[in-house]
Scaffold this active site. Structure first.
Site, PDB file in Angstrom:
ATOM      1  N   LYS A 162       0.809  -1.223   0.000  1.00  0.00           N
ATOM      2  CA  LYS A 162       0.000   0.000   0.000  1.00  0.00           C
ATOM      3  C   LYS A 162       0.842   1.271   0.000  1.00  0.00           C
ATOM      4  O   LYS A 162       0.362   2.334  -0.377  1.00  0.00           O
ATOM      5  CB  LYS A 162      -0.959   0.015   1.181  1.00  0.00           C
ATOM      6  CG  LYS A 162      -2.084  -0.994   1.042  1.00  0.00           C
ATOM      7  CD  LYS A 162      -3.413  -0.316   0.977  1.00  0.00           C
ATOM      8  CE  LYS A 162      -4.559  -1.256   0.691  1.00  0.00           C
ATOM      9  NZ  LYS A 162      -4.541  -2.511   1.454  1.00  0.00           N
TER      10      LYS A 162
ATOM     11  N   GLU B 181      -9.859 -14.018  -3.043  1.00  0.00           N
ATOM     12  CA  GLU B 181     -10.470 -13.314  -1.911  1.00  0.00           C
ATOM     13  C   GLU B 181     -10.980 -14.321  -0.885  1.00  0.00           C
ATOM     14  O   GLU B 181     -11.081 -15.515  -1.158  1.00  0.00           O
ATOM     15  CB  GLU B 181     -11.561 -12.342  -2.382  1.00  0.00           C
ATOM     16  CG  GLU B 181     -12.745 -12.977  -3.028  1.00  0.00           C
ATOM     17  CD  GLU B 181     -13.699 -11.961  -3.652  1.00  0.00           C
ATOM     18  OE1 GLU B 181     -13.609 -10.749  -3.361  1.00  0.00           O
ATOM     19  OE2 GLU B 181     -14.542 -12.397  -4.450  1.00  0.00           O
TER      20      GLU B 181
HETATM   21  C1  LIG Z   1      -5.246  -3.519   1.218  1.00  0.00           C
HETATM   22  C2  LIG Z   1      -4.685  -4.865   1.245  1.00  0.00           C
HETATM   23  C3  LIG Z   1      -5.149  -5.846   0.363  1.00  0.00           C
HETATM   24  C4  LIG Z   1      -6.262  -5.600  -0.628  1.00  0.00           C
HETATM   25  O1  LIG Z   1      -5.907  -4.617  -1.568  1.00  0.00           O
HETATM   26  P1  LIG Z   1      -6.983  -3.954  -2.536  1.00  0.00           P
HETATM   27  O2  LIG Z   1      -6.209  -3.034  -3.385  1.00  0.00           O
HETATM   28  O3  LIG Z   1      -8.010  -3.271  -1.686  1.00  0.00           O
HETATM   29  O4  LIG Z   1      -7.616  -5.061  -3.293  1.00  0.00           O
HETATM   30  C5  LIG Z   1      -4.526  -7.072   0.391  1.00  0.00           C
HETATM   31  N1  LIG Z   1      -3.532  -7.356   1.259  1.00  0.00           N
HETATM   32  C6  LIG Z   1      -3.066  -6.439   2.121  1.00  0.00           C
HETATM   33  C7  LIG Z   1      -1.959  -6.825   3.043  1.00  0.00           C
HETATM   34  C8  LIG Z   1      -3.621  -5.164   2.141  1.00  0.00           C
HETATM   35  O5  LIG Z   1      -3.152  -4.261   3.001  1.00  0.00           O
END
Ligand SMILES: *Cc1c(COP(=O)(O)O)cnc(C)c1O
Length: 321
Positions: A55, A206
């Site tokens: 992120k 998911e």
């Molecule tokens: C946010 C996050 C996700 C999901 O990411 P998206 O872009 O919302 O699909 C998956 N794994 C981790 C560790 C995250 O922080």
């Protein structure tokens, strides 16, 4: 009128913004994983990214691309954890004030880390309040720019740089597995795959309890569900985004699901065999391959490990169970 969809050119521009700022994370392999799957598996380790998850890429790219005036008014966001830390850290690095709206039951380690990076935390109840409405109110009061966790062109483009690095390092792949909540990482990864490894099948993964992405892909429109309960707290989103869904619909082969038990097995595999700490959400993509949700014999397979931020007490309980 909808905003323009992200493209691979946006991913390339993001990689230039992130050069020398984000870590170019390692790609690991495991002979145990290869033996269990019959595939050659390449693990892109975003658990080693700054603040512990991919992120940082999207958050930093989005703030870096704001105008000086927008930066001066600050940024606001809502997040179940890692996006909060990403925005707090990226904002601090760029000298921008950040307000983070976080669920009251977010893991203690994630809240503490967000505050440690200098983010100002405001809490809400994730089962009764609308976090987007809370964010919009703060945005109206302060003039801050809202940086959402996934449905934003610069966020998606930033997330796509992890897969771009993976393909640059290991070459074309037969398949790429990527976890999804709102689909920012998946959409960005799919753009990178289309450009750098044509023919690579991209799979979203998911939690079984929150398969809104799978339902959306099958139905051909964004399906909304109630907030799911899963160990994968980074993927308990209720719906895909207006920007992520069209990209996913065009480029993703399928979305599959894994159970919490399969996530725990995978977390143990990472700790025991690969000696790495991976948070439950970060185990999604690997679980699909290791637990043979999709069989990949003889294939070259990429897997994005999305993050490694665990609450130590919860992590120890899960490993011991
Ligand atoms: C946010 C996050 C996700 C999901 O990411 P998206 O872009 O919302 O699909 C998956 N794994 C981790 C560790 C995250 O922080």
């Amino acid at each position: 009128m909808s905003a323009a969809l992200p493209t691979y050119e946006d991913v390339v521009r993001a990689s230039e913004v992130l050069a020398g700022v984000a870590h170019r994370t390692p790609v690991l392999t495991s002979s145990t994983a290869d033996a269990r799957t019959g595939a050659r598996v390449f693990f892109k380790c975003e658990n080693f990214q700054r603040m512990g998850a991919f992120k940082f890429r999207g958050g930093y790219n989005a703030i870096a691309r704001l105008t000086p005036g927008q930066r001066a008014a600050g940024v606001v966001t809502f997040s179940s954890g890692n996006h909060a830390q990403a925005i707090a850290l990226a904002a601090r690095l760029l000298g921008v004030r950040a307000t983070i709206i976080m669920p009251h039951d977010a893991p203690a380690a994630k809240r503490a880390a967000t505050e440690g990076y200098g983010g100002q935390v405001v809490t809400y109840d994730r089962y009764t309040d609308d976090r987007e409405a809370v964010a919009r109110r703060i945005q109206a009061e302060t003039g801050a720019t809202l940086i959402p966790p996934y449905d934003h062109r610069d966020v998606i483009a930033g997330q796509g740089t992890a897969a771009k690095e993976l393909f640059e390092e290991v070459g074309p792949l037969d398949a790429l597995f990527v976890c999804l909540g709102g689909g920012g990482l998946l959409a960005g990864s799919a753009l990178a795959a289309e450009a750098l490894s044509p023919g690579c099948q991209v799979y979203g993964v998911e939690p079984e309890a929150g398969n809104d992405g799978q339902q959306s892909l099958r139905k051909g429109e964004i399906v909304r569900i109630a907030t799911p309960k899963s160990l994968a707290d980074g993927a308990v989103t209720t719906h895909l985004g207006e920007l992520t869904f069209p990209v996913i619909q065009r480029l993703v082969s399928d979305i599959v699901t894994v159970t919490d038990a399969q996530l725990v097995d995978t977390m143990k595999f990472f700790a025991e065999r690969m000696k790495i700490v991976v948070e439950p959400t970060g185990c999604l993509s690997t679980a699909a391959v290791l637990q043979h949700v999709v069989a990949m014999p003889g294939k070259r397979v990429g897997v994005i490990i999305s993050g490694g931020n665990v609450d130590l007490a919860a992590y120890a309980r899960l490993l011991a169970a």
